[in-house]
Design a protein around this motif. Structure first.
Motif, PDB file in Angstrom:
ATOM      1  N   VAL A  81      -2.643  17.909 -33.805  1.00 27.88           N
ATOM      2  CA  VAL A  81      -2.529  16.830 -34.798  1.00 27.88           C
ATOM      3  C   VAL A  81      -2.703  17.435 -36.191  1.00 27.88           C
ATOM      4  CG1 VAL A  81      -3.359  15.067 -33.218  1.00 27.88           C
ATOM      5  CG2 VAL A  81      -5.018  16.294 -34.633  1.00 27.88           C
ATOM      6  N   TYR A 107     -21.962  13.321 -24.185  1.00 26.03           N
ATOM      7  CA  TYR A 107     -20.869  12.757 -23.388  1.00 26.03           C
ATOM      8  C   TYR A 107     -21.328  11.446 -22.726  1.00 26.03           C
ATOM      9  CZ  TYR A 107     -18.742  17.410 -23.822  1.00 26.03           C
ATOM     10  OH  TYR A 107     -18.220  18.574 -24.310  1.00 26.03           O
ATOM     11  N   GLY A 117      -8.076  17.352 -28.820  1.00 25.01           N
ATOM     12  CA  GLY A 117      -8.983  18.499 -28.943  1.00 25.01           C
ATOM     13  C   GLY A 117      -9.905  18.573 -27.742  1.00 25.01           C
ATOM     14  N   SER A 172     -13.279  13.508 -30.572  1.00 25.93           N
ATOM     15  CA  SER A 172     -14.630  14.047 -30.450  1.00 25.93           C
ATOM     16  C   SER A 172     -14.648  15.495 -30.907  1.00 25.93           C
ATOM     17  CB  SER A 172     -15.082  13.944 -28.983  1.00 25.93           C
ATOM     18  OG  SER A 172     -16.304  14.623 -28.796  1.00 25.93           O
ATOM     19  N   TYR A 223     -11.298  31.330 -28.174  1.00 25.08           N
ATOM     20  CA  TYR A 223     -11.140  31.320 -26.709  1.00 25.08           C
ATOM     21  C   TYR A 223     -10.915  32.721 -26.153  1.00 25.08           C
ATOM     22  CZ  TYR A 223     -11.222  26.247 -26.732  1.00 25.08           C
ATOM     23  OH  TYR A 223     -11.626  24.939 -26.874  1.00 25.08           O
ATOM     24  N   ASP A 270      -4.725  19.813 -26.765  1.00 23.53           N
ATOM     25  CA  ASP A 270      -5.427  20.859 -27.519  1.00 23.53           C
ATOM     26  C   ASP A 270      -4.419  21.780 -28.195  1.00 23.53           C
ATOM     27  OD1 ASP A 270      -8.628  21.741 -27.425  1.00 23.53           O
ATOM     28  OD2 ASP A 270      -7.240  23.286 -28.162  1.00 23.53           O
ATOM     29  N   ALA A 271      -4.809  22.274 -29.368  1.00 25.63           N
ATOM     30  CA  ALA A 271      -3.948  23.152 -30.167  1.00 25.63           C
ATOM     31  C   ALA A 271      -3.922  24.568 -29.603  1.00 25.63           C
ATOM     32  CB  ALA A 271      -4.456  23.183 -31.613  1.00 25.63           C
ATOM     33  N   GLU A 320      -7.495  12.063 -25.335  1.00 26.07           N
ATOM     34  CA  GLU A 320      -8.550  12.808 -26.026  1.00 26.07           C
ATOM     35  C   GLU A 320      -7.878  13.935 -26.798  1.00 26.07           C
ATOM     36  OE1 GLU A 320     -11.160  15.238 -23.685  1.00 26.07           O
ATOM     37  OE2 GLU A 320     -12.375  15.757 -25.435  1.00 26.07           O
TER      38      GLU A 320
HETATM   39  C1  LIG Z   1     -15.339  21.590 -30.514  1.00 26.44           C
HETATM   40  S1  LIG Z   1     -13.970  21.440 -29.405  1.00 26.44           S
HETATM   41  C2  LIG Z   1     -14.123  19.717 -28.931  1.00 26.44           C
HETATM   42  C3  LIG Z   1     -14.003  19.520 -27.424  1.00 26.44           C
HETATM   43  C4  LIG Z   1     -14.209  18.115 -26.911  1.00 26.44           C
HETATM   44  N1  LIG Z   1     -13.410  17.133 -27.605  1.00 26.44           N
HETATM   45  C5  LIG Z   1     -15.656  17.722 -26.913  1.00 26.44           C
HETATM   46  O1  LIG Z   1     -16.058  16.895 -27.726  1.00 26.44           O
HETATM   47  O2  LIG Z   1     -16.408  18.260 -26.094  1.00 26.44           O
HETATM   48  C6  LIG Z   1     -12.606  21.349 -30.546  1.00 26.44           C
HETATM   49  C7  LIG Z   1     -11.251  21.582 -29.905  1.00 26.44           C
HETATM   50  O3  LIG Z   1     -10.258  21.036 -30.768  1.00 26.44           O
HETATM   51  C8  LIG Z   1      -9.114  21.872 -30.748  1.00 26.44           C
HETATM   52  N2  LIG Z   1      -8.384  21.607 -32.004  1.00 26.44           N
HETATM   53  C9  LIG Z   1      -8.696  22.017 -33.248  1.00 26.44           C
HETATM   54  N3  LIG Z   1      -7.829  21.558 -34.150  1.00 26.44           N
HETATM   55  C10 LIG Z   1      -6.935  20.809 -33.453  1.00 26.44           C
HETATM   56  C11 LIG Z   1      -5.792  20.047 -33.813  1.00 26.44           C
HETATM   57  N4  LIG Z   1      -5.385  19.989 -35.101  1.00 26.44           N
HETATM   58  N5  LIG Z   1      -5.104  19.409 -32.847  1.00 26.44           N
HETATM   59  C12 LIG Z   1      -5.496  19.487 -31.544  1.00 26.44           C
HETATM   60  N6  LIG Z   1      -6.571  20.190 -31.152  1.00 26.44           N
HETATM   61  C13 LIG Z   1      -7.287  20.833 -32.086  1.00 26.44           C
HETATM   62  C14 LIG Z   1      -9.684  23.268 -30.632  1.00 26.44           C
HETATM   63  O4  LIG Z   1      -8.748  24.182 -30.098  1.00 26.44           O
HETATM   64  C15 LIG Z   1     -10.883  23.042 -29.711  1.00 26.44           C
HETATM   65  O5  LIG Z   1     -10.561  23.290 -28.377  1.00 26.44           O
END
Ligand SMILES: C[S@@+](CC[C@H](N)C(=O)[O-])C[C@H]1O[C@@H](n2cnc3c(N)ncnc32)[C@H](O)[C@@H]1O
Length: 204
Positions: free
Chosen positions: A97, A31, A50, A111, A12, A71-72, A48
């Protein structure tokens, strides 16, 4: 090893929208498929995990009374927060998570996020998923299939683990060269009516 938040913070810092979710037809089409597969018209509470810059979050918003994006990465949380600021009932939180345990929800969307977890963390998360989705609620998972250097798992491995670990009735399974999409309803395995959109409207 599960990828740490710092990995995503770096992405980011380098790009406003690292996966071009705001602009790619590939993402918009995915989507549309994702929201089309959801068996219920409305959900009370959705999550949702991530949520990145909030594009899928925004697409899910019209189907949920209350929707939370996790989101992380702090930067992602800020960008998603701006994206959904005008959408009623939608909030975004900085959580990762499986360290942050999933709350109880009616809709859980995973997703493009689970291949960042190593198999042990995915297994932990799967245990949380079984408890978090309320009876009659929906779980939807969708993941890119091609190998990405440095990711702990492929989308195929993730969906194989989900299919092996969940004995809930399947609403739909969708397979393309690029991604897998699976949707379940939390119900006893033999309760096929629970996964039927037609049965919910007494068509059979
Ligand atoms: C490829 S994007 C997916 C975005 C959205 N869900 C979509 O499908 O368009 C992955 C996102 O997951 C987040 N992420 C990665 N590991 C994670 C975790 N363990 N817990 C929460 N978020 C996480 C990342 O920071 C990133 O923003």
């Amino acid at each position: 090893m599960t990828l740490p938040a710092s990995f995503f913070d770096g992405m980011y810092a380098d790009a406003d929208d690292p996966w071009s979710m705001r602009t790619r037809w590939y993402e918009r089409r995915k989507y549309a498929l994702t929201t089309a597969v959801l068996p219920r018209e409305r959900y009370l509470e959705g999550l949702e995990v991530g949520c990145s810059v909030g594009e899928l979050t925004a697409a899910l918003a019209s189907r949920c009374d209350r929707l939370t994006g996790w989101d992380a990465s702090v930067a992602a949380v800020q960008r998603a927060g701006r994206r959904v600021a005008d959408l009623p009932g939608v909030t975004v939180e900085h959580r990762a998570v499986p360290g942050d345990a999933l709350p109880a929800v009616d809709l859980l969307v995973l997703s493009e996020v689970l291949y960042y977890l190593d198999p042990a963390d995915l297994d932990l998360l799967l245990g949380q998923v079984r408890a978090a989705v309320r009876p009659g609620g929906t779980l939807l998972a969708v993941h890119w299939r091609h190998e990405v250097a440095g990711y702990p798992q492929t989308g195929d491995a993730v969906h194989a683990a989900l299919r092996a670990g969940l004995d809930w009735p399947v609403v739909a399974g969708h397979e393309e060269p690029d991604f897998l999409l699976d949707c379940w309803v939390r119900a006893p395995a033999a309760d096929l009516r629970a996964a039927s959109v037609a049965a919910a409207e007494d068509l059979w």
